[in-house]
Design a protein around this motif. Structure first.
Motif, PDB file in Angstrom:
ATOM      1  N   ARG A 195       0.835  -1.198   0.000  1.00 49.12           N
ATOM      2  CA  ARG A 195       0.000   0.000   0.000  1.00 49.12           C
ATOM      3  C   ARG A 195       0.872   1.252   0.000  1.00 49.12           C
ATOM      4  O   ARG A 195       0.819   2.083   0.885  1.00 49.12           O
ATOM      5  N   ILE A 196       1.656   1.363  -1.050  1.00 46.09           N
ATOM      6  CA  ILE A 196       2.668   2.405  -1.141  1.00 46.09           C
ATOM      7  C   ILE A 196       2.088   3.693  -1.695  1.00 46.09           C
ATOM      8  O   ILE A 196       1.379   3.675  -2.701  1.00 46.09           O
ATOM      9  N   VAL A 197       2.435   4.784  -1.030  1.00 44.18           N
ATOM     10  CA  VAL A 197       2.094   6.105  -1.542  1.00 44.18           C
ATOM     11  C   VAL A 197       3.299   6.677  -2.280  1.00 44.18           C
ATOM     12  O   VAL A 197       3.183   7.194  -3.389  1.00 44.18           O
ATOM     13  N   SER A 198       4.467   6.602  -1.629  1.00 40.99           N
ATOM     14  CA  SER A 198       5.690   7.062  -2.272  1.00 40.99           C
ATOM     15  C   SER A 198       6.888   6.363  -1.634  1.00 40.99           C
ATOM     16  O   SER A 198       6.846   5.975  -0.477  1.00 40.99           O
ATOM     17  N   VAL A 199       7.931   6.227  -2.424  1.00 40.25           N
ATOM     18  CA  VAL A 199       9.179   5.650  -1.944  1.00 40.25           C
ATOM     19  C   VAL A 199      10.227   6.745  -1.943  1.00 40.25           C
ATOM     20  O   VAL A 199      10.473   7.377  -2.975  1.00 40.25           O
ATOM     21  N   ASN A 200      10.835   6.978  -0.820  1.00 41.58           N
ATOM     22  CA  ASN A 200      11.816   8.050  -0.691  1.00 41.58           C
ATOM     23  C   ASN A 200      13.215   7.469  -0.920  1.00 41.58           C
ATOM     24  O   ASN A 200      13.468   6.885  -1.963  1.00 41.58           O
ATOM     25  N   ALA A 201      14.103   7.627   0.029  1.00 40.97           N
ATOM     26  CA  ALA A 201      15.456   7.104  -0.152  1.00 40.97           C
ATOM     27  C   ALA A 201      15.442   5.575  -0.188  1.00 40.97           C
ATOM     28  O   ALA A 201      14.669   4.921   0.509  1.00 40.97           O
ATOM     29  N   MET A 202      16.307   5.025  -1.031  1.00 39.49           N
ATOM     30  CA  MET A 202      16.486   3.577  -1.123  1.00 39.49           C
ATOM     31  C   MET A 202      17.973   3.283  -0.998  1.00 39.49           C
ATOM     32  O   MET A 202      18.794   3.932  -1.661  1.00 39.49           O
ATOM     33  N   ASP A 203      18.330   2.348  -0.145  1.00 38.67           N
ATOM     34  CA  ASP A 203      19.730   2.060   0.151  1.00 38.67           C
ATOM     35  C   ASP A 203      20.003   0.560   0.054  1.00 38.67           C
ATOM     36  O   ASP A 203      19.112  -0.263   0.242  1.00 38.67           O
ATOM     37  N   TRP A 204      21.269   0.266  -0.206  1.00 40.42           N
ATOM     38  CA  TRP A 204      21.755  -1.103  -0.108  1.00 40.42           C
ATOM     39  C   TRP A 204      22.774  -1.164   1.041  1.00 40.42           C
ATOM     40  O   TRP A 204      23.682  -0.320   1.121  1.00 40.42           O
ATOM     41  N   TYR A 205      22.616  -2.155   1.888  1.00 41.29           N
ATOM     42  CA  TYR A 205      23.559  -2.444   2.960  1.00 41.29           C
ATOM     43  C   TYR A 205      24.087  -3.858   2.748  1.00 41.29           C
ATOM     44  O   TYR A 205      23.505  -4.658   2.016  1.00 41.29           O
ATOM     45  N   ARG A 206      25.163  -4.183   3.426  1.00 40.25           N
ATOM     46  CA  ARG A 206      25.657  -5.555   3.421  1.00 40.25           C
ATOM     47  C   ARG A 206      26.215  -5.904   4.792  1.00 40.25           C
ATOM     48  O   ARG A 206      26.632  -5.028   5.549  1.00 40.25           O
ATOM     49  N   GLN A 207      26.183  -7.196   5.069  1.00 38.88           N
ATOM     50  CA  GLN A 207      26.707  -7.687   6.336  1.00 38.88           C
ATOM     51  C   GLN A 207      27.443  -8.996   6.103  1.00 38.88           C
ATOM     52  O   GLN A 207      26.841  -9.986   5.661  1.00 38.88           O
ATOM     53  N   ALA A 208      28.729  -8.974   6.392  1.00 33.80           N
ATOM     54  CA  ALA A 208      29.553 -10.176   6.302  1.00 33.80           C
ATOM     55  C   ALA A 208      29.550 -10.868   7.656  1.00 33.80           C
ATOM     56  O   ALA A 208      29.293 -10.226   8.691  1.00 33.80           O
ATOM     57  N   PRO A 209      29.853 -12.162   7.707  1.00 31.75           N
ATOM     58  CA  PRO A 209      29.857 -12.886   8.980  1.00 31.75           C
ATOM     59  C   PRO A 209      30.777 -12.226  10.000  1.00 31.75           C
ATOM     60  O   PRO A 209      31.929 -11.909   9.700  1.00 31.75           O
TER      61      PRO A 209
END
Length: 123
Positions: free
Chosen positions: A27-41
């Protein structure tokens, strides 16, 4: 209400490329910032790249010049093109997006996380 689904991870040799996708739905009205994260063991989650709704981008120092973030607003989707991959890029990659969504009769805004996609780079 809202869901983020990542795809595109996998196993690749050093020097290779992968393209990750993250699609937001609900039920999206708008999408603002979008980010990619990562996590190594054994490591803390770190920011890889981010893009605002006006296409301003930022990158972590370790990926500058190798990774490119982009988005398709019509599809509520963010992409991460990863080139010249290194073994140290091996991690679970997570998408995060700040989303305004309908909640009952009102609007709300908060960050959402995807479930993560594994990227493994062999030497």
């Amino acid at each position: 209400q809202v869901e983020l689904v990542e795809s595109g991870g996998g196993l690749v040799q050093a020097g290779g490329s992968l393209r990750l996708s993250c699609a937001a739905s609900g039920r999206i009205v708008s999408v603002n910032a979008m980010d990619w994260y990562r996590q190594a063991p054994g490591m803390q989650r770190e920011l890889v790249a981010g893009i605002t709704s006006s296409d301003t981008t930022k990158y972590g120092d370790s990926v500058k010049g190798r990774f490119t973030i982009s988005r398709d607003n019509a599809k509520n989707t963010v992409y991460l093109q990863m080139n010249s991959l290194k073994p140290e890029d091996t991690a679970v990659y997570y998408c995060n997006a700040e989303i305004t969504y309908r909640s009952g009769t009102t609007y709300s805004k908060r960050g959402f996380w995807g479930q993560g996609t594994q990227v493994t780079v062999s030497s």
